[in-house]
Design a protein around this motif. Structure first.
Motif, mmCIF file in Angstrom:
data_model
loop_
_atom_site.group_PDB
_atom_site.id
_atom_site.type_symbol
_atom_site.label_atom_id
_atom_site.label_comp_id
_atom_site.label_asym_id
_atom_site.label_seq_id
_atom_site.Cartn_x
_atom_site.Cartn_y
_atom_site.Cartn_z
ATOM 1 N N ASP A 84 1.078 -1.013 0.115
ATOM 2 C CA ASP A 84 0.118 0.023 0.113
ATOM 3 C C ASP A 84 0.858 1.310 -0.040
ATOM 4 O O ASP A 84 1.605 1.628 0.989
ATOM 5 C CB ASP A 84 -0.914 -0.014 1.144
ATOM 6 C CG ASP A 84 -2.132 1.171 1.119
ATOM 7 O OD1 ASP A 84 -1.879 1.983 0.353
ATOM 8 O OD2 ASP A 84 -2.835 1.145 2.184
ATOM 9 N N ASP A 87 0.760 3.541 2.915
ATOM 10 C CA ASP A 87 0.732 2.760 4.536
ATOM 11 C C ASP A 87 2.419 3.323 4.574
ATOM 12 O O ASP A 87 3.198 2.737 4.210
ATOM 13 C CB ASP A 87 0.635 1.680 4.364
ATOM 14 C CG ASP A 87 0.678 0.806 5.749
ATOM 15 O OD1 ASP A 87 1.973 0.421 6.059
ATOM 16 O OD2 ASP A 87 -0.199 1.031 6.604
ATOM 17 N N ASP A 90 4.433 0.143 5.688
ATOM 18 C CA ASP A 90 5.005 -0.537 4.735
ATOM 19 C C ASP A 90 5.993 0.132 3.756
ATOM 20 O O ASP A 90 7.304 -0.553 3.330
ATOM 21 C CB ASP A 90 3.706 -0.997 3.823
ATOM 22 C CG ASP A 90 4.048 -1.779 2.617
ATOM 23 O OD1 ASP A 90 5.032 -2.695 2.761
ATOM 24 O OD2 ASP A 90 3.639 -1.538 1.515
#
Length: 536
Positions: A84, A87, A90
């Motif tokens: 993502d 995100d 991440d």
């Protein structure tokens, strides 16, 4: 001297870099524009892109266009996939893995990190990784020409995050650091080098870490005041948004302990007529200060450990977990290692709160700091009494001579009370020799002749045993042990020390094994001969 190669690392802009027909050359495309500046010679372009088909095809187009615009630039493609792209965790982790695996050669190459393309999250992550030197680079920001019809490659800016290169900024940050340390010291200009170094370390940790902090030291050394100052410093830097919650664990017993810390539901125990939130919940997004944490019961310690590690706990009488994200500050005047050895304190909790441990010294260990603390107390009591309180020269010199040698069992609490008494009794707000003499007589009447000794053997005892443990000794034991430690420190072996200490017994043939007798005596205080020699 040959020119160092210039390497640019950047993300493919799926929108800004897009375009496959001939009209794409009419548009500003940030990645392609990197190689179109006459004064920016890019030897290698490291292009990061997602592994999906659309991104791969666009990367091929950009690679061909870069080769057309700047044949001398080598373009290297890297497939980097984000689960993502918005995100933070991440994206940061993925870029961090790339940075760790990339073969940087800072001796031969200069690096720029292009932060114009990618999501805002990716740009922030690139900035953070460059600031922390995972990317040993400078930042490169590009922008189009003001006139959109202009086919020029636009402009670029190189940003060096090494603040040491900027005297003005470095001075500003140094000033903020000094202000933070002064804030933790309540603005008192202390002169004790060891104490100032301690405050500098505490200031750094307070700003950089959210892990538990353990503050040790004798009663009245200022642990509670320091804890609140740490909270206020963090709040001023916008590192916490919640409240400051504190409690002295020595006041907590039984159900009241659980309820005070973790809260309870109505009916959880006799007297629980309404729900109670508890201090852990009050400190959410803030700071929880547990003074005298060594007094906390084992059950409460177990729940506290889970709350620190997992950020969740059960209020009393509830079967539903409550979460709270707080930073823990702890205070104690005990040796928690001894408590652990006696089974009175959980070893796993001690290990968790012992990451950052700072010992505040007693007042008599900082005699050079008594004058500025006297000035601070006079200012404080002046505000409280609503009048300007001063001391004449003779009175000040007499009080400082006394204060620098007095033990101050209650440390700053006793010192503050002493100044308050003299200020309250002073006529017209002027402390004279009369008020000082009366205060000295009062101190001696209440505390005997408790002068702070600077005798070498007592200093050595504190160094070997630690100020906390030495301070808990009865006066008789302290004097005797100090002499024993002094002899051990100057002896080459346990037997030699034993012979000197028990010379009279040997002469009367009442001493059988001097070394064993001395070993057993030292063991009563948790000491060994080798440890004394090492610390001496």
């Amino acid at each position: 001297m040959p020119r160092r190669k210039l390497v640019v690392l950047g993300l493919l802009g799926t929108r800004l870099d897009a375009g496959r027909n001939r009209n794409r050359w009419e548009r500003w495309r940030p990645t392609v524009s990197l190689v179109q500046h006459d004064d920016l010679v890019v030897d290698r372009l490291e292009l990061l892109h997602a592994p999906d088909r659309e991104s791969t095809e666009l990367a091929e187009v950009v690679a061909n266009d870069v080769a057309h615009a700047s044949p001398e630039t080598k373009l290297v493609r890297h497939e980097v996939g984000f689960k993502d792209a918005w995100d933070f965790e991440d994206v940061y982790a993925t870029l961090l893995d790339f940075a760790r695996s990339y073969p940087f050669d800072v001796e031969k190459e200069d690096y720029l990190v292009h932060i114009t393309t990618g999501t805002h999250v990716a740009q922030i992550c690139l900035f953070l990784l460059t600031e922390t030197r995972y990317f040993p680079a400078r930042l490169l920001q590009t922008s189009p020409a003001r006139d959109r019809e202009d086919r020029a490659p636009g402009s670029y800016t190189i940003i060096d995050l090494d603040l040491s290169r900027y005297d003005g900024l470095a001075s500003r940050f140094h000033k903020e650091q000094i202000e933070g340390q002064s804030f933790l010291k309540s603005g008192i200009e202390t002169k004790n080098a060891a104490f100032n170094a301690l405050i500098e370390r505490i200031e750094h940790v307070a700003i950089a870490s959210r892990e538990p902090v353990l503050v040790t030291g004798p009663t009245g050394a200022g642990k509670s005041k320091l804890a609140r100052r740490i909270y206020e410093l963090k709040k001023a830097r916008r590192q916490v948004t919640g409240e400051f919650a504190e409690v002295n664990c020595a006041t907590l017993r039984g159900d009241a302990a659980m309820s005070t810390l973790f809260g309870h539901k109505k009916g959880a125990f006799t007297g629980a007529v309404i729900d109670r939130a508890g201090l852990l919940l009050k400190a959410h997004q803030g700071v929880l200060f547990l003074d005298e944490i060594g007094e906390l019961g084992l059950d409460e310690q177990a729940m506290l450990l889970r709350a620190i590690e997992e950020k969740v706990f059960f209020p009393m009488g509830s079967d539903r977990e409550t979460s709270s994200d707080f930073q823990l500050l702890c205070g104690t005047n005990r040796d928690l290692r001894e408590n652990v050895a006696r089974g009175e304190f959980r070893e796993d909790l001690f290990a968790r709160i012992n990451l950052w441990t700072f010992r505040l010294p007693a007042l008599h260990e900082r005699p050079e700091d008594i004058p500025p603390n006297l000035d601070f107390e006079l200012h404080r009591v002046s505000k409280a009494l609503g009048t300007n309180v001063t001391m004449n020269r003779e009175a000040r010199e007499r009080f400082l001579a006394f204060a620098s040698k007095w033990a101050w069992a209650g440390n700053f609490r006793d010192f503050s009370a002493s100044v308050t008494r003299m200020s309250t009794l002073a006529k017209g707000g002027r402390i004279t020799n009369g008020e000082v003499g009366a205060e000295i007589d009062r101190a001696k009447e209440n505390g005997g002749s408790r002068t702070a000794t600077n005798a070498p053997n007592d200093d050595l005892l504190v160094r070997v045993l630690g100020a906390d443990q030495a301070g808990r000794l009865d006066r008789f034991d302290r004097v005797q042990l100090a002499d024993v430690v002094t002899v051990c420190a100057s002896s080459r072996s346990l037997s030699e020390a034993g012979r000197e200490l028990f010379a009279s017994s040997r002469a009367e043939r009442r001493s059988v094994n001097d070394a064993d007798r001395l070993r057993k005596y030292l063991a009563r205080f948790g000491l060994e001969f080798a440890l004394i020699r090492e610390r001496a």
